[in-house]
Design an enzyme around this catalytic site. Structure first.
Site, PDB file in Angstrom:
ATOM      1  N   GLN A  66      -4.334  -1.171   9.804  1.00 51.46           N
ATOM      2  CA  GLN A  66      -4.166  -2.505   9.240  1.00 51.46           C
ATOM      3  C   GLN A  66      -4.665  -3.583  10.198  1.00 51.46           C
ATOM      4  O   GLN A  66      -4.310  -3.596  11.378  1.00 51.46           O
ATOM      5  CB  GLN A  66      -2.688  -2.752   8.907  1.00 51.46           C
ATOM      6  CG  GLN A  66      -2.394  -4.098   8.269  1.00 51.46           C
ATOM      7  CD  GLN A  66      -3.036  -4.245   6.898  1.00 51.46           C
ATOM      8  OE1 GLN A  66      -3.067  -3.301   6.114  1.00 51.46           O
ATOM      9  NE2 GLN A  66      -3.545  -5.429   6.604  1.00 51.46           N
ATOM     10  N   ASP A  68     -10.947   3.056   4.334  1.00 54.14           N
ATOM     11  CA  ASP A  68     -11.284   1.632   4.308  1.00 54.14           C
ATOM     12  C   ASP A  68     -12.790   1.412   4.365  1.00 54.14           C
ATOM     13  O   ASP A  68     -13.265   0.288   4.160  1.00 54.14           O
ATOM     14  CB  ASP A  68     -10.615   0.919   5.490  1.00 54.14           C
ATOM     15  CG  ASP A  68      -9.591  -0.111   5.042  1.00 54.14           C
ATOM     16  OD1 ASP A  68      -9.458  -0.325   3.820  1.00 54.14           O
ATOM     17  OD2 ASP A  68      -8.925  -0.705   5.904  1.00 54.14           O
ATOM     18  N   LYS A  96       0.832  -1.207   0.000  1.00 50.25           N
ATOM     19  CA  LYS A  96       0.000   0.000   0.000  1.00 50.25           C
ATOM     20  C   LYS A  96       0.863   1.252   0.000  1.00 50.25           C
ATOM     21  O   LYS A  96       0.567   2.223  -0.702  1.00 50.25           O
ATOM     22  CB  LYS A  96      -0.938  -0.021   1.218  1.00 50.25           C
ATOM     23  CG  LYS A  96      -1.994  -1.115   1.144  1.00 50.25           C
ATOM     24  CD  LYS A  96      -2.708  -1.321   2.468  1.00 50.25           C
ATOM     25  CE  LYS A  96      -3.670  -2.503   2.385  1.00 50.25           C
ATOM     26  NZ  LYS A  96      -4.303  -2.825   3.672  1.00 50.25           N
TER      27      LYS A  96
END
Length: 287
Positions: free
Chosen positions: A96, A119, A52
Site C-alpha cells: 500500500q 498492482d 481491499k
C-alpha cells in the site's frame, strides 16, 4: 442529456464473476490469496486496505495481511515481501502506497515477483505493458478500460485525452489505450493550453489530483468524461472535474464517488484470480 456511468454496478458484476470463479477453483483445491502490506498508520491508507481486505474475503479468497509500524526499516519491509513471495499460498502481493518517508517505494515494489504483482507496478510489469506483452496491469487504468468497454464506448479510432501523466494512472493508461487502437493526447502540468488538448477528444480522462480542474470549457458536447480524482472537501467528496457544470455538456460522465473507484478493487480481485490461475494475464478482463 448526460448519462452517469454506474461504476459500482459494473464493478459488482466483475466481482460476482470473480467470486464464482474462485468458488469453482476451490473445488479443485486452489484458493487464491492476496497479501496486503500496510506500513504505518496513515488513516486514508488504513481505510483503503480495509476495503481491499473486505473485498478479498467476500470473493472467497484468502487474506494475508501484514501491518508494520511507521518506523519500519527497508530491511523490515523487504523481509516481509520476500517471505510472501516465497509462500505458494500467496497469489498476489500489494504494497500500500504511500510509504513512510524513510522507505523507497520503487525499490521495495520491485522486490515483488512479476507473477504476484497484482498492482502491476513493478518495473518488469510496466515494461511488459510498454512492449505490449502479456502481464498483470495496473488496477485503476485497467478498471477504466473495463468501464468503457462495459458502456459500449469504442476505443479503436477514438481520440482520447489523458490529463495527468502520473505513474499510477496516466502513463499506464496511455499504453493500454494505444494497444486498443485509440489516438491518445496527453496533457500534464507543463501543458500551456489544456482546452486545446481536451476539447477535440471523444473521451477525456482526468487524473491530476487537482479538484475541479476540468469544466465545460475543456469538453466538447457529447464527449465522455472519466474522472479519476477523489478529494474530501467541506461539501463532501468531489473529483478532478466540475461534474455539475458538465451536465448536458458531456454525453457520459463518471460520478465521484461511485465511478472509477469501485472498478479499481474489482480489477485487483480479477488480477489476483488470474495470478493464481495463470501467473500472468493480459490487461483485458471479462465484463
Amino acid at each position: 442529456m448526460t448519462t452517469t456511468i454506474d461504476g459500482a454496478r459494473i464493478a459488482r458484476r466483475i466481482r460476482q464473476q470473480v467470486a464464482a470463479e474462485v468458488a469453482a477453483a476451490a473445488l479443485s483445491g486452489t484458493v487464491p490469496g492476496l497479501a496486503t502490506i500496510l506500513v504505518g498508520d496513515d488513516p486514508a491508507s488504513a481505510v483503503y486496505v480495509a476495503a481491499k481486505r473486505r473485498a478479498i474475503t467476500e470473493a472467497g479468497m484468502r487474506d494475508f495481511h501484514r501491518h508494520l509500524p511507521h518506523h519500519a526499516t527497508h530491511d523490515d519491509v523487504a523481509a516481509v515481501i520476500d517471505a510472501l513471495a516465497a509462500d505458494p499460498e500467496v497469489s498476489g502481493i500489494l504494497l500500500q502506497l504511500p510509504l513512510p518517508v524513510q522507505l523507497d517505494a520503487a525499490t521495495l515494489i520491485d522486490r515483488i515477483p512479476v507473477t504476484k504483482d497484482v498492482d502491476g507496478l513493478t518495473t518488469t510489469s510496466l515494461g511488459l505493458l510498454a512492449r505490449g506483452e502479456q502481464g498483470l496491469r495496473p488496477c485503476t487504468p485497467s478498471g477504466i478500460i473495463a468501464l468503457l468497454d462495459a458502456e459500449g464506448i469504442a476505443l479503436k479510432g477514438a481520440h482520447v485525452a489523458v490529463v495527468g501523466w502520473g505513474e499510477l494512472v496516466g502513463r499506464p493508461l496511455t499504453h493500454l489505450l494505444l494497444s486498443r487502437g485509440a489516438t491518445v493526447s496527453v496533457a500534464h502540468e507543463h501543458t500551456t493550453d489544456l482546452a486545446a488538448v481536451t476539447r477535440p477528444a471523444d473521451i477525456v480522462v482526468v487524473a491530476t489530483g487537482v479538484p475541479g480542474l476540468i469544466g465545460p470549457e475543456h469538453v466538447r458536447h457529447g464527449a465522455t468524461v472519466i474522472d479519476v480524482g477523489i478529494h474530501r472537501t467541506s461539501a463532501g467528496l468531489r473529483g478532478d472535474a466540475r461534474t455539475g457544470e458538465l451536465i448536458d455538456v458531456a454525453g457520459r460522465i463518471t460520478p465521484v464517488p461511485g465511478g472509477v473507484g469501485p472498478m479499481t478493487i474489482a480489477i485487483l480481485l480479477a488480477n489476483t484470480l488470474y495470478a493464481a490461475e495463470r501467473g500472468t494475464r493480459p490487461y483485458t478482463v471479462p465484463v
